[in-house]
Design an enzyme around this catalytic site. Structure first.
Site, mmCIF file in Angstrom:
data_model
loop_
_atom_site.group_PDB
_atom_site.id
_atom_site.type_symbol
_atom_site.label_atom_id
_atom_site.label_comp_id
_atom_site.label_asym_id
_atom_site.label_seq_id
_atom_site.Cartn_x
_atom_site.Cartn_y
_atom_site.Cartn_z
ATOM 1 N N THR A 183 5.147 2.351 -28.429
ATOM 2 C CA THR A 183 6.293 2.023 -29.264
ATOM 3 C C THR A 183 6.206 2.730 -30.605
ATOM 4 O O THR A 183 5.133 2.900 -31.177
ATOM 5 C CB THR A 183 6.421 0.502 -29.501
ATOM 6 O OG1 THR A 183 5.490 0.077 -30.503
ATOM 7 C CG2 THR A 183 6.193 -0.270 -28.211
ATOM 8 N N ASP A 221 10.570 -1.856 -34.003
ATOM 9 C CA ASP A 221 10.143 -2.323 -35.318
ATOM 10 C C ASP A 221 9.597 -3.719 -35.077
ATOM 11 O O ASP A 221 10.346 -4.635 -34.715
ATOM 12 C CB ASP A 221 11.343 -2.360 -36.272
ATOM 13 C CG ASP A 221 10.990 -2.896 -37.649
ATOM 14 O OD1 ASP A 221 9.916 -3.516 -37.793
ATOM 15 O OD2 ASP A 221 11.797 -2.729 -38.577
ATOM 16 N N ASN A 274 -1.265 -2.707 -32.889
ATOM 17 C CA ASN A 274 -1.787 -1.740 -33.847
ATOM 18 C C ASN A 274 -0.888 -1.562 -35.069
ATOM 19 O O ASN A 274 -1.360 -1.230 -36.148
ATOM 20 C CB ASN A 274 -1.978 -0.387 -33.146
ATOM 21 C CG ASN A 274 -2.203 0.744 -34.124
ATOM 22 O OD1 ASN A 274 -3.218 0.809 -34.811
ATOM 23 N ND2 ASN A 274 -1.223 1.646 -34.205
ATOM 24 N N SER A 305 -7.676 -5.497 -36.348
ATOM 25 C CA SER A 305 -7.901 -6.083 -37.661
ATOM 26 C C SER A 305 -8.454 -4.988 -38.566
ATOM 27 O O SER A 305 -7.928 -3.877 -38.591
ATOM 28 C CB SER A 305 -8.861 -7.275 -37.534
ATOM 29 O OG SER A 305 -9.178 -7.822 -38.784
ATOM 30 N N TYR A 313 -3.774 -7.315 -48.448
ATOM 31 C CA TYR A 313 -3.908 -6.667 -47.138
ATOM 32 C C TYR A 313 -5.013 -7.330 -46.323
ATOM 33 O O TYR A 313 -4.823 -7.656 -45.141
ATOM 34 C CB TYR A 313 -4.204 -5.178 -47.319
ATOM 35 C CG TYR A 313 -4.617 -4.491 -46.031
ATOM 36 C CD1 TYR A 313 -3.679 -4.196 -45.050
ATOM 37 C CD2 TYR A 313 -5.951 -4.150 -45.794
ATOM 38 C CE1 TYR A 313 -4.061 -3.577 -43.862
ATOM 39 C CE2 TYR A 313 -6.341 -3.537 -44.626
ATOM 40 C CZ TYR A 313 -5.392 -3.252 -43.654
ATOM 41 O OH TYR A 313 -5.779 -2.644 -42.483
ATOM 42 N N LYS A 340 -5.341 -9.492 -42.485
ATOM 43 C CA LYS A 340 -6.297 -9.244 -41.405
ATOM 44 C C LYS A 340 -7.199 -10.450 -41.160
ATOM 45 O O LYS A 340 -7.609 -10.703 -40.024
ATOM 46 C CB LYS A 340 -7.119 -7.993 -41.715
ATOM 47 C CG LYS A 340 -6.280 -6.715 -41.765
ATOM 48 C CD LYS A 340 -5.490 -6.508 -40.480
ATOM 49 C CE LYS A 340 -4.739 -5.198 -40.458
ATOM 50 N NZ LYS A 340 -4.007 -4.966 -39.195
ATOM 51 N N THR A 396 -8.048 8.670 -40.606
ATOM 52 C CA THR A 396 -6.656 8.657 -40.129
ATOM 53 C C THR A 396 -5.726 8.850 -41.317
ATOM 54 O O THR A 396 -6.157 9.194 -42.408
ATOM 55 C CB THR A 396 -6.335 7.315 -39.450
ATOM 56 O OG1 THR A 396 -6.350 6.278 -40.444
ATOM 57 C CG2 THR A 396 -7.335 6.993 -38.359
#
Length: 284
Positions: free
Chosen positions: A34, A58, A85, A136, A150, A154, A185
């Site tokens: 997705t 979304d 993810n 997480s 943030y 998690k 990343t």
């Protein structure tokens, strides 16, 4: 392939999601990937693999999540592995983050994960099998300067996953939370990491330094996303997968340091900790 599975992966356009999608396809699995927009671009990038379905999602849109799950089962008949993810980082002192910024971060990282999970679980319950893998972070195991909001999203994922593992086990479904450390990343790129508009000077020596560090370390992190993707393949094929899978030497070292400090606090405060029960239930 005798062990072919159907994977459902959110946030598949780049980063972990893209690498996991590639690895799952390379192993011969079917994948529903997705993306928030332009699904044709990902399909072309992956050479329009016949085992791939790219759909728009979304995760904050519950109706889209339900539709994507139906598309997946209409196309491939089942869903064996869900990888939650999709999400993004918020770099900010806790005080600096506005109410709206906090809500949006929770909307993607927690409520979005729940939207997708609710959409997928009915199919897994019906087939009495499946594996929910929630991504997480090391920030879900430890608190860090500048990552309080943030990290709290998690931490929420950790608690949700632990409870799901208990609830789903009798139904033949596993739940695992994966805690990646610092991987190379796009996470620290401006497209993935939000920095709050409000900056308080008093935090210059803590959160300010973290902002500078995040810029300097971008694309220099120790973790290899391709190796992470292979770890996901191993996890999905495990006969008895764990509830927690920390990935990276940095994550492991930080968690062990935290638990050692926790044990020291327990030792230092043992009498206070154990002295709060009613007298008639001492030793219960």
């Amino acid at each position: 392939m005798t062990n072919q599975k159907v994977w459902f992966i959110t946030g598949a356009s780049r980063g972990f999601g893209l690498e996991i999608t590639k690895a799952a396809l390379a192993e011969g699995n079917k994948v529903v990937a997705t993306v928030r927009s332009k699904p044709e671009q990902l399909a072309a990038q992956l050479e329009n693999n016949e085992n791939l379905l790219v759909t728009v999602l979304d995760v904050t849109d519950e109706a889209q999540a339900l539709d994507a799950a139906k598309q997946a089962t209409d196309k491939f008949g089942r869903i064996d592995v869900l990888v939650n993810n999709a999400g993004y980082g918020l770099l900010s002192a806790v005080e600096e983050a506005s109410n709206e910024e906090v809500k949006q971060n929770y909307g993607a990282n927690v409520f979005g994960l729940l939207n997708v999970t609710r959409a997928i679980l009915p199919y897994m319950r019906k087939q009495r099998s499946g594996h929910v893998i929630n991504i997480s972070s090391v920030g879900g195991l430890n608190g860090f300067v500048g990552w309080g909001i943030y990290g709290s999203t998690k931490f929420a994922v950790e608690g949700i996953t632990e409870s799901m593992a208990l609830e789903l086990a009798p139904l033949g479904i596993y739940a695992t939370t994966v805690e990646p450390g610092f991987f190379r990343t796009e996470f620290l790129d401006p497209t993935s990491l939000i920095r709050t508009a409000h900056v308080i000077d008093d935090y210059a020596g803590t959160v300010g330094e973290m902002r500078s560090f995040a810029t300097q370390v971008n694309k220099k992190q120790p973790g290899d996303p391709k190796k992470l993707a292979q770890a996901f393949i191993t996890l999905a094929n495990a006969e008895k997968p764990p509830v927690h899978l920390p990935l990276g030497n940095d994550t492991l070292a930080m968690y062990r340091e935290k638990t050692a400090k926790f044990e020291k606090d327990i030792e230092d405060w043992y009498d206070v900790i154990t002295g709060t029960d009613h007298d008639d239930v001492r030793g219960f």
